[in-house]
Design a protein around this motif. Structure first.
Motif, PDB file in Angstrom:
ATOM      1  N   PRO A  71       0.918  -1.544   0.462  1.00  0.00           N
ATOM      2  CA  PRO A  71      -0.594  -0.169   0.357  1.00  0.00           C
ATOM      3  C   PRO A  71       0.831   1.263  -0.225  1.00  0.00           C
ATOM      4  N   LYS A  72       0.298   2.372  -0.197  1.00  0.00           N
ATOM      5  CA  LYS A  72       1.579   3.533  -0.036  1.00  0.00           C
ATOM      6  C   LYS A  72       1.018   4.160   0.778  1.00  0.00           C
ATOM      7  N   ARG A  73       2.438   4.341   0.707  1.00  0.00           N
ATOM      8  CA  ARG A  73       3.030   5.569   1.887  1.00  0.00           C
ATOM      9  C   ARG A  73       1.781   6.791   2.309  1.00  0.00           C
ATOM     10  N   PRO A  74       1.559   6.595   3.143  1.00  0.00           N
ATOM     11  CA  PRO A  74       0.297   8.114   3.654  1.00  0.00           C
ATOM     12  C   PRO A  74       2.226   9.354   3.619  1.00  0.00           C
ATOM     13  N   PRO A  75       1.713  10.700   2.847  1.00  0.00           N
ATOM     14  CA  PRO A  75       2.518  11.600   2.499  1.00  0.00           C
ATOM     15  C   PRO A  75       3.810  11.708   4.519  1.00  0.00           C
ATOM     16  N   HIS A  76       3.977  12.945   4.748  1.00  0.00           N
ATOM     17  CA  HIS A  76       4.714  12.942   6.499  1.00  0.00           C
ATOM     18  C   HIS A  76       4.200  14.074   6.677  1.00  0.00           C
ATOM     19  N   PRO A  77       3.077  14.051   7.492  1.00  0.00           N
ATOM     20  CA  PRO A  77       2.327  15.364   8.221  1.00  0.00           C
ATOM     21  C   PRO A  77       2.555  16.664   8.556  1.00  0.00           C
ATOM     22  N   MET A  78       4.651  16.065   8.480  1.00  0.00           N
ATOM     23  CA  MET A  78       5.354  17.714   9.010  1.00  0.00           C
ATOM     24  C   MET A  78       4.744  18.727   8.097  1.00  0.00           C
ATOM     25  N   LEU A  79       4.588  17.645   6.085  1.00  0.00           N
ATOM     26  CA  LEU A  79       4.725  18.224   4.403  1.00  0.00           C
ATOM     27  C   LEU A  79       3.437  19.338   5.005  1.00  0.00           C
ATOM     28  N   GLN A  80       2.102  18.850   5.283  1.00  0.00           N
ATOM     29  CA  GLN A  80       1.430  19.958   5.620  1.00  0.00           C
ATOM     30  C   GLN A  80       1.513  20.888   6.803  1.00  0.00           C
ATOM     31  N   VAL A  81       1.710  20.737   7.783  1.00  0.00           N
ATOM     32  CA  VAL A  81       2.636  21.631   8.369  1.00  0.00           C
ATOM     33  C   VAL A  81       3.293  22.913   7.738  1.00  0.00           C
ATOM     34  N   ALA A  82       4.945  22.083   6.885  1.00  0.00           N
ATOM     35  CA  ALA A  82       5.209  23.484   6.394  1.00  0.00           C
ATOM     36  C   ALA A  82       4.805  24.127   5.042  1.00  0.00           C
ATOM     37  N   ARG A  83       3.301  23.526   4.052  1.00  0.00           N
ATOM     38  CA  ARG A  83       2.711  23.916   3.544  1.00  0.00           C
ATOM     39  C   ARG A  83       1.930  24.951   4.231  1.00  0.00           C
TER      40      ARG A  83
ATOM     41  N   HIS B  44       2.806  27.030   6.748  1.00  0.00           N
ATOM     42  CA  HIS B  44       4.011  27.865   6.968  1.00  0.00           C
ATOM     43  C   HIS B  44       4.038  28.222   5.627  1.00  0.00           C
ATOM     44  N   LEU B  45       4.189  28.359   4.698  1.00  0.00           N
ATOM     45  CA  LEU B  45       4.685  28.312   3.333  1.00  0.00           C
ATOM     46  C   LEU B  45       3.717  29.478   3.143  1.00  0.00           C
ATOM     47  N   GLN B  46       2.723  29.388   2.843  1.00  0.00           N
ATOM     48  CA  GLN B  46       1.617  29.628   2.530  1.00  0.00           C
ATOM     49  C   GLN B  46       1.321  31.561   3.199  1.00  0.00           C
ATOM     50  N   GLN B  47       1.986  31.393   5.130  1.00  0.00           N
ATOM     51  CA  GLN B  47       1.502  32.430   4.678  1.00  0.00           C
ATOM     52  C   GLN B  47       3.287  33.164   4.875  1.00  0.00           C
ATOM     53  N   LEU B  48       3.724  33.051   5.147  1.00  0.00           N
ATOM     54  CA  LEU B  48       5.106  33.617   4.611  1.00  0.00           C
ATOM     55  C   LEU B  48       5.192  33.884   2.582  1.00  0.00           C
ATOM     56  N   ASP B  49       4.933  32.993   1.741  1.00  0.00           N
ATOM     57  CA  ASP B  49       5.406  33.202   0.742  1.00  0.00           C
ATOM     58  C   ASP B  49       4.559  32.724  -0.490  1.00  0.00           C
ATOM     59  N   GLU B  50       2.921  33.285  -1.068  1.00  0.00           N
ATOM     60  CA  GLU B  50       2.263  32.933  -2.016  1.00  0.00           C
ATOM     61  C   GLU B  50       3.080  32.724  -3.068  1.00  0.00           C
ATOM     62  N   GLY B  51       4.236  32.813  -3.754  1.00  0.00           N
ATOM     63  CA  GLY B  51       4.496  32.654  -4.707  1.00  0.00           C
ATOM     64  C   GLY B  51       4.957  31.706  -4.762  1.00  0.00           C
TER      65      GLY B  51
END
Length: 101
Positions: free
Chosen positions: A4-16, A18-25
């Motif tokens: 079965p496919k491994r789920p994405p690392h939970p820290m990826l969503q946290v990083a995403r 933070h990224l949305q708040q820091l740099d929309e580009g």
């Protein structure tokens, strides 16, 4: 039988988030996550996001940008975030450098 496919690392969503708040580009660019070793209280994760902002031909004659072989380019917009174990921002670095993670 396929694994079965491994789920994405939970820290990826946290990083995403933070990224949305820091740099929309850079919000839609791929995120590179690396776990770090270190003493207690040190950053646990390094997150790198970068994109080339060139218009027209590359001044370094690079055709394929994934990954770009130029380590420090004035046309690259990059962001490196260091996160602790809970996902809180420890440090944010903005530059034209292509980090390894």
């Amino acid at each position: 039988m396929a694994r079965p496919k491994r789920p994405p690392h939970p820290m990826l969503q946290v990083a995403r988030n933070h990224l949305q708040q820091l740099d929309e580009g850079l919000h839609d660019e791929p995120i590179h996550l690396r776990m770090l070793d270190g003493p207690p209280g040190a950053p646990r994760y390094a997150v790198y996001v970068g994109a080339c902002e060139r218009e027209g031909p590359c001044p370094y004659d690079v055709e394929d940008q994934s990954p770009c072989p130029i380590l420090d380019c004035e046309l690259r917009h990059s962001l490196r975030m260091l996160l602790d174990r809970e996902g809180k921002l420890v440090e944010v670095l903005r530059s034209g450098v292509r980090w390894t993670a």
